[in-house]
Design an enzyme around this catalytic site. Structure first.
Site, PDB file in Angstrom:
ATOM      1  CB  ALA A 134     -18.839 -48.899  30.748  1.00  0.00           C
ATOM      2  CE  LYS A 135     -15.567 -57.767  33.262  1.00  0.00           C
ATOM      3  NZ  LYS A 135     -14.343 -57.594  33.550  1.00  0.00           N
ATOM      4  CB  CYS A 136     -18.740 -52.675  26.982  1.00  0.00           C
ATOM      5  SG  CYS A 136     -19.462 -52.924  25.159  1.00  0.00           S
TER       6      CYS A 136
END
Ligand code: PPE
Length: 305
Positions: free
Chosen positions: A157-159
């Site tokens: 996840a590109k959090c």
């Protein structure tokens, strides 16, 4: 300073750049509760084109799903909004930053009581690590900061929260006089750079760490792997040890922002010739030709505005 544009897209509307502000008690500001993308558009002979926009919005949706953030917009709607934004801002070659975040409403870790806001900003952003980086290569260092385990935070996840780890590594690298950091995982294998995926070339074979070693599933890396396959070059996904880095003939980073950046040294140890290597050069050239629409074969990756 950012090169501002007239408009930013927010929750379905174009608003003025200066008015795209947020309350100081915005949830994401306190808890990193945001997922985002980095996309680029490039000028082509047929006008500006967004590179792999669909894939970026698919990944944004995947990041949001991992965090159970229901997106108020579909990927197709966001891609259309991006086109409108670029047209209204009269942008040609630019960087695009979509962000899905928990907004203002309630404090405390639980995000559920906050609205989910969506913005898309775009601006002109040149070479991430400087033009010289693309031509000559960069000086890297192995970070004292370990890449977090996917048991702690999902690396897929590109959090926004992930980037605290990247920030520490980047800041440390710059403080010690390097351009970029290489992060190793708990097992001591290379995961990735602070904002880039890594490729290694040894005896004309190309290698890259698997995402399970802590790398984001990069879209630029995927484009490079497609070129490698189409060119019939040998490629393998495998663990990259620290030792193998120093023995490499060539190393390069990939990323939307970093594009294809050669690495010329690690901790002051020269890699290969210490310049952009021949395979790096070939793949970099292929990448630049593809993003600017010069390869009909990959035209599906371009969305014209
Ligand atoms: N790993 C990380 C940690 C990462 O942030 C990126 C992109 C990549 C790999 C490469 O992914 P892709 O862009 O899909 O090829 N980093 C974005 C943000 C950089 C920033 O400083 O902001 C980018 O390149 O847009």
């Amino acid at each position: 300073m950012l090169k501002s544009t007239p408009f930013i897209w927010k929750n379905g509307e174009l608003i003025k750049w200066e008015e795209a502000t947020t309350h100081v008690l915005t949830h994401a500001l306190h808890y990193g509760s945001a997922v985002f993308e980095g996309i680029r558009a490039y000028e082509t002979d047929k006008g500006p084109a967004i590179f792999r926009g669909k894939d970026h919005y698919t990944r944004l949706k995947a990041s949001a799903d991992i965090y159970q953030m229901p997106s108020p917009y579909t990927g197709d709607q966001l891609l259309e909004a991006t086109k409108e934004l670029l047209a209204k801002n009269n942008l040609k070659s630019c960087y695009i930053r979509p962000l899905l975040y928990y907004g203002y409403g309630s404090m405390g870790v639980n995000p559920a009581k906050n609205p989910i806001d969506v913005i898309i900003a775009a601006w002109e952003w040149g070479a991430y690590l400087g033009q010289e980086a693309l031509d000559v290569g960069i000086r890297t260092t192995i970070s004292p900061w370990q890449k977090f385990s996917d048991k702690a935070l999902p690396t897929k996840a590109k959090c926004a929260a992930n980037y605290a780890n990247s920030l520490l590594a980047k800041q440390d690298a710059l403080t010690r006089g390097f351009d970029e950091a290489l992060l190793l995982n708990q097992e001591g294998f290379v995961a990735e750079g602070s904002g880039e995926n890594l490729f290694l070339i040894k005896n004309k074979s190309i290698f890259s760490p698997p995402s399970s070693d802590g790398a984001l599933e990069g879209i630029t890396a995927d484009s490079i792997k497609t070129f490698i396959k189409d060119l019939g070059l040998p490629f393998e996904e495998k663990h990259v040890s620290k030792e193998s880095l120093f023995e490499a003939d060539e190393l390069f980073f990939t990323g939307t922002a970093a594009e294809v950046t050669p690495i010329c040294s690690i901790d002051n140890v020269t890699i290969g010739s210490g310049k952009k290597g021949p395979l790096t050069h070939q793949l970099q050239q292929q990448y630049f030709e593809t993003i600017t629409g010069k390869h009909a074969k990959y035209s599906d990756w371009l969305d014209f505005i």
